[in-house]
Design a protein around this motif. Structure first.
Motif, PDB file in Angstrom:
ATOM      1  N   PRO A 137       0.794  -1.234   0.000  1.00 16.87           N
ATOM      2  CA  PRO A 137       0.000   0.000   0.000  1.00 16.87           C
ATOM      3  C   PRO A 137       0.824   1.281   0.000  1.00 16.87           C
ATOM      4  O   PRO A 137       0.398   2.289  -0.567  1.00 16.87           O
ATOM      5  CB  PRO A 137      -0.816  -0.120   1.297  1.00 16.87           C
ATOM      6  N   PHE A 138       2.010   1.249   0.615  1.00 14.69           N
ATOM      7  CA  PHE A 138       2.815   2.461   0.708  1.00 14.69           C
ATOM      8  C   PHE A 138       3.637   2.733  -0.550  1.00 14.69           C
ATOM      9  O   PHE A 138       4.156   3.839  -0.709  1.00 14.69           O
ATOM     10  CB  PHE A 138       3.751   2.391   1.915  1.00 14.69           C
ATOM     11  N   THR A 139       3.773   1.768  -1.420  1.00 15.24           N
ATOM     12  CA  THR A 139       4.632   1.968  -2.594  1.00 15.24           C
ATOM     13  C   THR A 139       3.881   1.913  -3.918  1.00 15.24           C
ATOM     14  O   THR A 139       4.395   2.384  -4.929  1.00 15.24           O
ATOM     15  CB  THR A 139       5.760   0.915  -2.622  1.00 15.24           C
ATOM     16  N   ILE A 140       2.690   1.350  -3.947  1.00 22.24           N
ATOM     17  CA  ILE A 140       1.932   1.300  -5.194  1.00 22.24           C
ATOM     18  C   ILE A 140       1.548   2.716  -5.615  1.00 22.24           C
ATOM     19  O   ILE A 140       1.213   3.560  -4.789  1.00 22.24           O
ATOM     20  CB  ILE A 140       0.682   0.404  -5.025  1.00 22.24           C
ATOM     21  N   SER A 141       1.593   2.993  -6.892  1.00 19.67           N
ATOM     22  CA  SER A 141       1.228   4.321  -7.397  1.00 19.67           C
ATOM     23  C   SER A 141      -0.294   4.428  -7.500  1.00 19.67           C
ATOM     24  O   SER A 141      -0.985   3.417  -7.672  1.00 19.67           O
ATOM     25  CB  SER A 141       1.854   4.566  -8.770  1.00 19.67           C
ATOM     26  N   PRO A 142      -0.841   5.651  -7.420  1.00 21.42           N
ATOM     27  CA  PRO A 142      -2.295   5.812  -7.576  1.00 21.42           C
ATOM     28  C   PRO A 142      -2.811   5.269  -8.909  1.00 21.42           C
ATOM     29  O   PRO A 142      -3.894   4.671  -8.950  1.00 21.42           O
ATOM     30  CB  PRO A 142      -2.482   7.333  -7.481  1.00 21.42           C
ATOM     31  N   SER A 143      -2.047   5.458  -9.983  1.00 19.76           N
ATOM     32  CA  SER A 143      -2.507   4.967 -11.279  1.00 19.76           C
ATOM     33  C   SER A 143      -2.526   3.442 -11.329  1.00 19.76           C
ATOM     34  O   SER A 143      -3.443   2.830 -11.888  1.00 19.76           O
ATOM     35  CB  SER A 143      -1.625   5.522 -12.404  1.00 19.76           C
ATOM     36  N   ARG A 144      -1.517   2.824 -10.724  1.00 22.81           N
ATOM     37  CA  ARG A 144      -1.475   1.368 -10.684  1.00 22.81           C
ATOM     38  C   ARG A 144      -2.605   0.829  -9.810  1.00 22.81           C
ATOM     39  O   ARG A 144      -3.244  -0.172 -10.153  1.00 22.81           O
ATOM     40  CB  ARG A 144      -0.117   0.907 -10.143  1.00 22.81           C
ATOM     41  N   PHE A 145      -2.877   1.489  -8.689  1.00 23.14           N
ATOM     42  CA  PHE A 145      -3.965   1.065  -7.814  1.00 23.14           C
ATOM     43  C   PHE A 145      -5.299   1.143  -8.542  1.00 23.14           C
ATOM     44  O   PHE A 145      -6.116   0.215  -8.490  1.00 23.14           O
ATOM     45  CB  PHE A 145      -3.990   1.922  -6.551  1.00 23.14           C
ATOM     46  N   ALA A 146      -5.524   2.246  -9.245  1.00 21.41           N
ATOM     47  CA  ALA A 146      -6.769   2.396 -10.011  1.00 21.41           C
ATOM     48  C   ALA A 146      -6.890   1.315 -11.078  1.00 21.41           C
ATOM     49  O   ALA A 146      -7.978   0.769 -11.314  1.00 21.41           O
ATOM     50  CB  ALA A 146      -6.829   3.782 -10.645  1.00 21.41           C
TER      51      ALA A 146
END
Length: 278
Positions: A137-146
């Motif tokens: 959760p602390f390293t994933i990018s917002p775009s990758r999470f989306a």
């Protein structure tokens, strides 16, 4: 089950108390608690602990001779730093004796869903429980999470609990994060917009950081490395608060079973997609 904040709290304590110490002996009090690596135990004498790392809900102690101790606490486990002379409690399955000190590590696990494994460091990335974990959760990018949510029909709560998608979240912090983001736990993940996904990820990170700062959540079995309680249970807004007033709007918090797991939410602050009757 200890989640990311609880495991990270233990990891930070280990970094301060046992990194730099030598391992004198490993005592397995239950042979079946060892999930592989018995052949490496003869190599650990006088190896120094050089680092304590975390991945999702897993802890690894790296030794100076390229050996790794991998710990998973399961549903009810604790890793404790206790005086050597303390009587051994029922359900202690592992003792790690350390040099030049008065304390040792013990792994306590009444339900035995956790485990201990020993391996070479270059095998850690291939160990199934570690290798199949999703992103942090602390390293994933917002775009990758989306992108991980796109075209997913599963409820967002169920997706957040999938350790192959996002490593470290469990019931407590998924519920708390969804409440702060105002997202119903049963909402299909693929209906969440990029803007909402960014808001959700920000709230996941904020909840996890706060929980780490307060030493984790001690609602059942979890204890910190020294055996004391965490304090984040006093700050929970929805988890475990069924029937109590929402701290935001005053309506009653609801608990429903979703995918075999409990989901706690506010039906007003988290608009329903009618997947869970309210």
């Amino acid at each position: 089950m200890p989640e990311l904040p609880e495991v990270e709290t233990v990891r930070r304590a280990l970094a301060g108390l046992v990194v730099g110490r030598k391992v004198v002996k490993v005592d397995l009090l239950r042979e079946d608690y060892l999930r592989g690596g018995k052949e490496w135990l003869h190599r650990i004498h006088d190896a120094r602990i050089v680092d304590a790392i975390r991945r999702g809900k897993f802890l690894a102690l790296l030794l100076s001779n390229e050996i790794v101790f991998l710990h998973h606490l399961g549903m009810s486990g604790r890793l404790l730093y206790v005086p050597n002379e303390m009587p051994i409690e029922t359900h202690v399955h592992l003792r790690i004796r350390l040099d030049a000190g008065t304390h040792e590590l013990r792994q306590y696990d009444p339900r035995r869903f956790g485990f201990f494994a020993v391996m070479q460091q270059n095998d850690l990335s291939r160990f199934p429980s570690w290798a199949l974990l999703g992103e942090e959760p602390f390293t994933i990018s917002p775009s990758r999470f989306a992108a991980l949510l796109t075209e997913r029909t599963r409820p967002i709560k169920s997706l957040l609990l999938d350790q192959h998608v996002l490593a470290g979240l469990g019931n407590i912090y998924a519920d708390e994060s969804l409440f702060r983001a105002r997202i119903h736990p049963a909402r299909p993940a693929g209906t969440i917009t990029h803007k909402e996904a960014a808001t959700l990820l920000r709230n996941i990170r904020n909840v996890l950081k706060e929980a780490i700062r307060y030493g984790g959540t001690s609602t059942n079995d979890y204890r910190k490395l020294d055996g004391t309680l965490g304090d984040f249970q006093n700050l929970l807004r929805v988890y475990g608060r069924e029937g109590k007033s929402c701290k935001r709007c005053g309506n009653a918090i609801i608990r429903r079973v979703l995918g075999g797991r409990s989901a706690h939410f506010c039906p007003v602050c988290q608009p329903s997609f009618d997947a869970i009757p309210t």
